[in-house]
Scaffold this active site. Structure first.
Site, PDB file in Angstrom:
ATOM      1  N   TYR A 183      69.956 -37.505  -2.486  1.00  0.00           N
ATOM      2  CA  TYR A 183      69.317 -37.575  -1.164  1.00  0.00           C
ATOM      3  C   TYR A 183      70.317 -37.265  -0.048  1.00  0.00           C
ATOM      4  CZ  TYR A 183      66.281 -39.180   2.593  1.00  0.00           C
ATOM      5  OH  TYR A 183      65.511 -39.234   3.718  1.00  0.00           O
ATOM      6  N   PHE A 193      60.282 -12.947  18.209  1.00  0.00           N
ATOM      7  CA  PHE A 193      59.362 -12.908  17.067  1.00  0.00           C
ATOM      8  C   PHE A 193      58.168 -13.824  17.363  1.00  0.00           C
ATOM      9  CE2 PHE A 193      58.159 -14.439  12.750  1.00  0.00           C
ATOM     10  CZ  PHE A 193      57.699 -13.240  12.272  1.00  0.00           C
ATOM     11  N   ASP A 194      57.030 -13.607  16.712  1.00  0.00           N
ATOM     12  CA  ASP A 194      55.810 -14.344  17.092  1.00  0.00           C
ATOM     13  C   ASP A 194      55.953 -15.871  17.008  1.00  0.00           C
ATOM     14  OD1 ASP A 194      55.777 -14.184  14.307  1.00  0.00           O
ATOM     15  OD2 ASP A 194      53.654 -13.718  14.142  1.00  0.00           O
ATOM     16  N   ASP A 239      68.859 -14.842  16.644  1.00  0.00           N
ATOM     17  CA  ASP A 239      67.848 -15.061  15.612  1.00  0.00           C
ATOM     18  C   ASP A 239      68.308 -14.139  14.494  1.00  0.00           C
ATOM     19  OD1 ASP A 239      65.766 -14.900  13.851  1.00  0.00           O
ATOM     20  OD2 ASP A 239      64.203 -14.932  15.375  1.00  0.00           O
ATOM     21  N   ALA A 258      67.652 -13.668  11.245  1.00  0.00           N
ATOM     22  CA  ALA A 258      66.878 -13.467  10.011  1.00  0.00           C
ATOM     23  C   ALA A 258      67.363 -12.259   9.204  1.00  0.00           C
ATOM     24  CB  ALA A 258      65.396 -13.334  10.346  1.00  0.00           C
ATOM     25  N   LYS A 265      64.642 -14.240   4.546  1.00  0.00           N
ATOM     26  CA  LYS A 265      64.900 -12.808   4.726  1.00  0.00           C
ATOM     27  C   LYS A 265      66.276 -12.499   4.130  1.00  0.00           C
ATOM     28  CE  LYS A 265      61.278 -13.549   7.494  1.00  0.00           C
ATOM     29  NZ  LYS A 265      61.493 -13.958   8.847  1.00  0.00           N
ATOM     30  N   HIS A 279      46.385 -14.061  14.289  1.00  0.00           N
ATOM     31  CA  HIS A 279      46.331 -13.152  13.144  1.00  0.00           C
ATOM     32  C   HIS A 279      46.285 -13.866  11.798  1.00  0.00           C
ATOM     33  CE1 HIS A 279      50.468 -13.996  14.248  1.00  0.00           C
ATOM     34  NE2 HIS A 279      50.839 -13.744  13.004  1.00  0.00           N
TER      35      HIS A 279
HETATM   36  C1  LIG Z   1      60.475 -14.563   9.780  1.00  0.00           C
HETATM   37  C2  LIG Z   1      61.082 -14.668  11.093  1.00  0.00           C
HETATM   38  C3  LIG Z   1      61.097 -15.876  11.798  1.00  0.00           C
HETATM   39  C4  LIG Z   1      60.380 -17.123  11.318  1.00  0.00           C
HETATM   40  O1  LIG Z   1      60.825 -17.548  10.103  1.00  0.00           O
HETATM   41  P1  LIG Z   1      59.913 -18.262   8.991  1.00  0.00           P
HETATM   42  O2  LIG Z   1      60.863 -18.529   7.902  1.00  0.00           O
HETATM   43  O3  LIG Z   1      58.819 -17.338   8.648  1.00  0.00           O
HETATM   44  O4  LIG Z   1      59.386 -19.528   9.610  1.00  0.00           O
HETATM   45  C5  LIG Z   1      61.769 -15.892  12.997  1.00  0.00           C
HETATM   46  N1  LIG Z   1      62.356 -14.808  13.502  1.00  0.00           N
HETATM   47  C6  LIG Z   1      62.354 -13.628  12.860  1.00  0.00           C
HETATM   48  C7  LIG Z   1      63.034 -12.449  13.456  1.00  0.00           C
HETATM   49  C8  LIG Z   1      61.712 -13.517  11.644  1.00  0.00           C
HETATM   50  O5  LIG Z   1      61.688 -12.341  11.023  1.00  0.00           O
END
Ligand SMILES: *Cc1c(COP(=O)(O)O)cnc(C)c1O
Length: 457
Positions: free
Chosen positions: A71, A123-124, A214, A216, A257, A449
């Site tokens: 844990y 990002f959304d 960000d 990813a 990603k 969406h």
């Molecule tokens: C996928 C993504 C996110 C969100 O991540 P999740 O793991 O899907 O919650 C944020 N920013 C970017 C650029 C992304 O491609």
């Protein structure tokens, strides 16, 4: 040798099931004409997202068995922390279950109503989490980034003059941080140059505002810098990534990603104060600070994955194989966003379905037709995802681009799968005027969406 091959061989296979056109027509109708609502087993080639859909390596699977499920203070956490810190370089490494959890924790801790978060293109889920605090997510990608036909090496760059103007206008106390998304997913998977990151850093320093990434797709961004930015050809992707992160004060990342994870995320920060606030909130909703909603085995797989992603042979294959799909579609005349991004090929929905007006959702209609025609699932990033309606007048405001994204999962599909996709889209393009538009039956208020339903018009 000019042929670039998949730098792996296949040890485990997952069968995919063929469906007929008639079956698919019924299935997509039952799904309310929303590809997100289809059962995955009814999809032949799933290009909905590259998020969490990658194939793990033998080393990662071996790591899964090594996972320490304690844990608190699990060995897997320290391995994870070391791997992330070795690349990102920040003081605090906080695991989360995925990217949006990182965003939510960060926004809840440091963003308040009335704040403005400037970025290239949020990002959304990032935008939704910023707006959920009552703040504004303001996109200011360079003008070239909004022109789908323009070839430019770094279309993900933020407009530095706009950034400066924005901060001066709203005041630095209302800008808790600047967020640069690498690569710029919503803008077409386009990279951000080191020069632009440096320029952003200089502005942030002048106003004493933290710069966050960000991250990813940090590895794909690093590889584009290697390929396209003068002075980086001889640097390794890892060196370039480290240089990118060194310009930042922190990062949020979806590790689904560029860490080859099926689940996972991270927040990496230099600020002790922010880290303290975030860890407190983490315990409330995600879990203890050394696992953040993940199992020890996940942490282990991510620690290995984030190292593997920086392998130059892999990145070479990754960028080349995405370009392969794009180049073949372009040769067939299919209107695409140029240049081809790192993780995906983006079709220009408005131009593909130029017989459909914006209110009939040309990009979304294309994604529905693509499923029906060949069983390929793609994701609209356009009118449905970002269209907004004026409360008073009911008038719609459409985003600059109405795209359909063919996101390529990492290490999952072979070249013949991609040849099938290219052939299917090419056929559809020849019959594009038969594609029918759609209208909403149900439109949820947030992130429509994912769950909206439609009917044909
Ligand atoms: C996928 C993504 C996110 C969100 O991540 P999740 O793991 O899907 O919650 C944020 N920013 C970017 C650029 C992304 O491609």
């Amino acid at each position: 040798m000019r042929t670039i091959i998949e730098p792996f061989r296949i040890k485990v296979v997952e069968p995919i099931r063929m469906t007929s056109r008639e079956e698919r027509a019924a299935l997509i109708r039952q799904a309310g004409y929303n590809p997100f609502r289809l059962k995955a087993e009814h999809v032949l080639i799933d290009l909905l997202t590259d998020s969490g859909t990658g194939a793990m390596s033998t080393h990662q699977w071996a790591g899964v068995m090594e996972g320490d499920e304690s844990y608190a203070g699990a060995r897997s956490f320290f391995r994870f922390e070391e791997a992330v810190r070795g690349i990102f370089g920040h003081t605090h490494v906080i695991p989360t279950h995925q990217g949006r959890a990182s965003e939510r924790l960060l926004c809840r801790a440091v963003v308040k109503a009335g704040d403005v978060i400037p970025g290239n293109t949020h990002f959304d889920t990032t935008r939704a989490n910023i707006e959920d605090t009552g703040a504004e997510a303001r996109d200011m990608v360079i003008p070239e980034g909004l022109d789908p036909d323009l070839d430019h090496p770094f279309k993900g760059n933020i407009d530095l003059a706009d950034l400066e103007r924005c901060i001066a206008e709203v005041g630095r106390e209302r800008v808790p941080f600047v967020l640069i998304t690498v690569t710029n997913n919503s803008g077409g998977g386009q990279p951000v140059s080191m020069a632009n990151l440096r320029g952003t850093r200089a502005i942030c320093e002048r106003f004493h505002i933290p710069l966050l990434l960000d991250a990813a797709r940090f590895a794909e961004n690093a590889f584009f810098i290697k390929l396209r930015e003068p002075g980086y050809a001889d640097k390794s992707p890892r060196e370039i990534a480290c240089e990118m992160f060194a310009l930042s004060d922190g990062a949020v990342m979806s590790m689904k990603k560029d860490a080859f994870g099926n689940i996972g995320g991270v927040i990496s920060l230099n600020s002790d104060e922010w880290a303290e606030k975030i860890r407190t909130a983490l315990i409330l909703t995600e879990g203890f600070i050394t696992y953040g909603g993940l199992a020890g085995r996940d942490l282990e797989a991510l620690a290995i994955g984030i190292e593997e992603i920086l392998d130059e042979e892999y990145l070479k294959y990754r960028i080349a194989s995405t370009a392969y799909v794009g180049n073949h579609l372009a040769q067939a005349g299919v209107p695409l966003l140029k240049p081809i991004g790192g993780h995906a090929v983006y079709i220009n929905g408005r131009r593909f379905c130029d017989h459909l007006t914006d209110d009939k959702f040309p990009g979304w209609a294309l994604s529905v037709a693509l499923y029906e025609h060949v069983g390929v699932r793609a994701c609209e990033i356009g009118n449905v995802m970002f269209g907004t309606q004026d409360r008073a007048t009911g008038a719609w405001n459409w985003p600059a681009l109405d795209l359909v994204r063919l996101a390529i999962p990492r290490r999952v599909y072979t070249q013949s799968h991609m040849d099938y996709v290219v052939e299917g889209i090419t056929e559809l393009y020849q019959h594009r005027r038969e594609i029918r538009g759609l209208r909403f039956v149900h439109r949820p208020a947030v992130l429509p969406h994912f769950t909206a339903t439609f009917e044909l018009v």
